[in-house]
Motif scaffolding. Structure first.
Motif, PDB file in Angstrom:
ATOM      1  N   UNK A 168       3.326  11.990 -11.264  1.00 12.43           N
ATOM      2  CA  UNK A 168       3.293  11.870  -9.887  1.00 12.43           C
ATOM      3  C   UNK A 168       2.066  11.012  -9.361  1.00 12.43           C
ATOM      4  N   UNK A 169       1.076  10.908 -10.148  1.00 14.36           N
ATOM      5  CA  UNK A 169       0.132   9.850  -9.938  1.00 14.36           C
ATOM      6  C   UNK A 169       0.427   8.678 -10.257  1.00 14.36           C
ATOM      7  N   UNK A 170       1.026   8.512 -11.422  1.00 19.17           N
ATOM      8  CA  UNK A 170       1.473   7.323 -11.793  1.00 19.17           C
ATOM      9  C   UNK A 170       2.447   6.556 -11.147  1.00 19.17           C
ATOM     10  N   UNK A 171       3.323   7.422 -10.504  1.00 15.33           N
ATOM     11  CA  UNK A 171       4.398   6.986  -9.419  1.00 15.33           C
ATOM     12  C   UNK A 171       3.735   6.283  -8.334  1.00 15.33           C
ATOM     13  N   UNK A 172       2.839   7.085  -7.734  1.00 13.67           N
ATOM     14  CA  UNK A 172       2.118   6.440  -6.745  1.00 13.67           C
ATOM     15  C   UNK A 172       1.402   5.445  -6.829  1.00 13.67           C
ATOM     16  N   UNK A 173       0.786   5.329  -7.959  1.00 16.85           N
ATOM     17  CA  UNK A 173      -0.297   3.934  -8.550  1.00 16.85           C
ATOM     18  C   UNK A 173       0.763   2.983  -8.561  1.00 16.85           C
ATOM     19  N   UNK A 174       2.086   3.151  -9.034  1.00 18.60           N
ATOM     20  CA  UNK A 174       3.003   2.208  -9.576  1.00 18.60           C
ATOM     21  C   UNK A 174       3.674   1.531  -8.023  1.00 18.60           C
ATOM     22  N   UNK A 175       3.842   2.323  -7.110  1.00 19.44           N
ATOM     23  CA  UNK A 175       4.240   2.134  -5.611  1.00 19.44           C
ATOM     24  C   UNK A 175       3.102   1.260  -5.000  1.00 19.44           C
ATOM     25  N   UNK A 176       1.946   1.692  -5.277  1.00 23.74           N
ATOM     26  CA  UNK A 176       0.679   0.946  -4.655  1.00 23.74           C
ATOM     27  C   UNK A 176       0.818  -0.398  -5.242  1.00 23.74           C
ATOM     28  N   UNK A 177       1.034  -0.496  -6.573  1.00 23.71           N
ATOM     29  CA  UNK A 177       1.062  -1.766  -6.943  1.00 23.71           C
ATOM     30  C   UNK A 177       2.199  -2.735  -6.517  1.00 23.71           C
ATOM     31  N   UNK A 178       3.566  -2.107  -6.134  1.00 29.24           N
ATOM     32  CA  UNK A 178       4.742  -2.824  -5.463  1.00 29.24           C
ATOM     33  C   UNK A 178       4.275  -3.023  -4.398  1.00 29.24           C
ATOM     34  N   UNK A 215      -5.726   1.297  -5.039  1.00 29.47           N
ATOM     35  CA  UNK A 215      -5.282   1.670  -6.513  1.00 29.47           C
ATOM     36  C   UNK A 215      -6.496   2.225  -7.214  1.00 29.47           C
ATOM     37  N   UNK A 216      -7.486   1.987  -7.072  1.00 27.86           N
ATOM     38  CA  UNK A 216      -8.863   2.350  -7.527  1.00 27.86           C
ATOM     39  C   UNK A 216      -9.107   3.878  -7.068  1.00 27.86           C
ATOM     40  N   UNK A 217      -8.843   3.948  -5.809  1.00 24.34           N
ATOM     41  CA  UNK A 217      -9.043   5.369  -5.254  1.00 24.34           C
ATOM     42  C   UNK A 217      -7.913   6.199  -5.800  1.00 24.34           C
ATOM     43  N   UNK A 218      -6.687   5.780  -6.006  1.00 26.87           N
ATOM     44  CA  UNK A 218      -5.509   6.598  -6.610  1.00 26.87           C
ATOM     45  C   UNK A 218      -5.823   7.078  -7.848  1.00 26.87           C
ATOM     46  N   UNK A 219      -6.390   6.070  -8.805  1.00 26.07           N
ATOM     47  CA  UNK A 219      -6.676   6.409 -10.137  1.00 26.07           C
ATOM     48  C   UNK A 219      -7.920   7.326 -10.243  1.00 26.07           C
ATOM     49  N   UNK A 220      -8.761   7.229  -9.221  1.00 23.27           N
ATOM     50  CA  UNK A 220      -9.898   8.337  -9.342  1.00 23.27           C
ATOM     51  C   UNK A 220      -9.540   9.518  -8.919  1.00 23.27           C
TER      52      UNK A 220
END
Length: 520
Positions: A424-434, A377-382
């Protein structure tokens, strides 16, 4: 002049104390009554505190530090309640005895017309009625102070062992296993061994303090001061020394040691076996031949409802591993609650593919949080931050140039891109959290298996759940029961846990719990 004033003040103070001693029984009764009410009411808070230690503290290290204070509260409650209750009863007897003396005066043995043998025996053993009232008064007067002394002595005894726990925790943090076993053993041996000399000195009422040899006396003086600070005995030292300087109260002091042991270990010192042919509980649970109300929501609620509201809260025990929704199954669906235990958490901690959300145990979150960043998740946020920053930088550069319609159109396009990239990235981060949540849940579910008789129960219909019994956290698995035939069945719970083998290595072992259920 000042010396005379000081002596006069001391004389007045002593007279006031003597007067207060004579009238203190009224205060004693009043305080004992209020204290008994408060102590009796506090049993709910103490029970809640004990349940919180078992159910709410996940760190074994923190739990081992908190438990001694719970023991002090629990045993202290027993000491205060029974001593003050005895004080109220004896003081009531004393008041009744004085009232009887007003009517009947002294005992006149001659009026009974007994034989000389019995008259002399009664005069010797029963004695004067006034002497008996005086003895009763002495006992009543000293019980109040004796109660506090007993509590203080027990508190010191428990606090004496807290440094051992602290030393153990420090060694586990900074030393390896080999060094831990050797150094910790020597440290504890020295600490307890020297402490036994101080205990011997206490029991013998200062046997070591009577040694006149200066070098020995000086060494013991520093030892005495050290353990006095550790056990907080300096707080009640005036009470202790005033207790042991009188022959009557000295006897009560010697009684305090077996008294404390009886209160602390009384339940473990004696057992009463009603049925010598009863199999062990663990064996019955493993074979499904024991019906325990506490493993079923419906039976447990019926069991607890028999108690009044306050007693119900005290008699509540935490759910140990699982709790079935029903013993008597009448619906087509039922459920089982699987508690997330420290053993289950330990399994997940050893799974290096899992990343926890927070640090385990006690955290001081006023200045720093206890959250742990997930690498993925940290990598996606970066990556999101980098792309957004590039677009915003491009937008700032365009704004510095001379504005025209074409540049305005480019800025609008960049702003739209920024919004698109954010979504797009919020969706990816949310999916990573799920995905992380599902992965952890899958790891929890993989640590146990559920069966009814020999048929495996699917764990697909499982949700996180906080059980209302004592707010235990865990998973609730819902399963079908419509295919079950009427009659008695066995619900089987197989679970994994870590155990230490012969080589002191942790290995995954399996255990089981079998509970009977009745399909109607």
């Amino acid at each position: 002049m000042n010396g005379e004033t000081s002596n006069e003040t001391k004389t007045l103070f002593k007279q006031w104390l003597e007067k207060l001693q004579q009238e203190s029984w009224q205060l004693e009764l009043l305080i004992s009554g209020f204290a008994l009410f408060g102590i009796y009411s506090s049993r709910i808070l103490i029970a809640d505190f004990g349940l919180y230690i078992e159910n709410g503290i996940s760190s074994d290290n923190l739990k081992s530090l908190v438990k001694p204070f719970f023991i002090i509260l629990k045993v202290g409650w027993v000491i205060f309640f029974f001593n003050l209750l005895g004080h109220v009863i004896l003081r009531g007897l004393w008041i009744g005895a004085i009232g009887l003396r007003y009517v009947s005066q002294e005992i006149e043995y001659e009026k009974f017309n007994y034989s000389d043998i019995f008259t002399n025996f009664l005069k010797k053993k029963v004695g004067s009625y006034d002497d008996w009232i005086e003895r009763l008064e002495m006992l009543c007067s000293v019980i109040f102070a004796y109660t506090f002394l007993l509590f203080a002595l027990f508190m010191s005894l428990v606090i004496f062992f807290i440094p051992i726990i602290v030393i153990r925790l420090l060694f586990e943090l900074f030393l390896n296993d080999y060094a831990l076993n050797s150094i910790f053993g020597l440290t504890v041996l020295a600490y307890v061994g020297i402490g036994l000399f101080v205990l011997f000195d206490l029991i013998t009422l200062g046997g070591l303090k009577r040694i006149k040899e200066k070098s020995i006396s000086k060494i013991y003086f520093y030892i005495y001061r050290f353990y006095s600070t550790i056990t907080l005995s300096f707080l009640y030292r005036p009470l202790l020394y005033n207790f042991i300087d009188h022959p009557y109260t000295k006897k009560l002091f010697f009684l305090s040691i077996p008294y404390i042991l009886l209160v602390f270990l009384g339940g473990q010192m004696f057992t009463n076996t009603y049925n010598p042919f009863s199999p062990e509980r663990d064996t019955l649970m493993e074979t499904g031949e024991l019906l325990d109300d506490y493993y079923y929501d419906d039976l447990r609620d019926k069991f607890l409802v028999e108690y009044p509201n306050e007693e119900r809260k005290i008699n509540k025990e935490i759910i140990k591993k699982i709790s079935l929704e029903h013993f008597n199954i009448r619906e087509n669906f039922s459920s089982v609650f699987i508690k997330i235990t420290p053993e289950l958490i330990e399994l997940l901690e050893n799974d290096k593919t899992l990343s926890p959300y927070t640090t385990k145990g006690l955290s001081f979150t006023f200045f720093t949080g206890n959250e742990i960043d997930d690498p993925k998740i940290t990598l996606l946020e970066q990556q999101k931050s980098k792309i957004i920053s590039t677009l915003l930088k491009e937008k700032r550069n365009l704004k510095k140039e001379k504005s025209d319609a074409q540049k305005k159109l480019k800025i609008d396009n960049i702003e739209r891109k920024v919004e698109i990239e954010k979504k797009k990235w919020d969706k990816k981060i949310k999916q990573a959290e799920i995905d992380k949540s599902n992965k952890i849940k899958k790891a929890f579910l993989s640590s146990f298996e559920l069966y009814i008789d020999d048929k495996r129960i699917t764990k697909d219909n499982s949700v996180y759940y906080t059980h209302p019994h004592k707010n235990e956290k865990g998973l609730k698995c819902i399963f079908e029961t419509d295919s079950l035939t009427k009659g008695l069945h066995q619900f089987k719970f197989y679970y994994n846990y870590f155990k230490t083998d012969i080589d002191a290595k942790k290995i995954i072992a399996k255990d089981s719990l079998i509970l009977p259920i009745l399909k109607h």
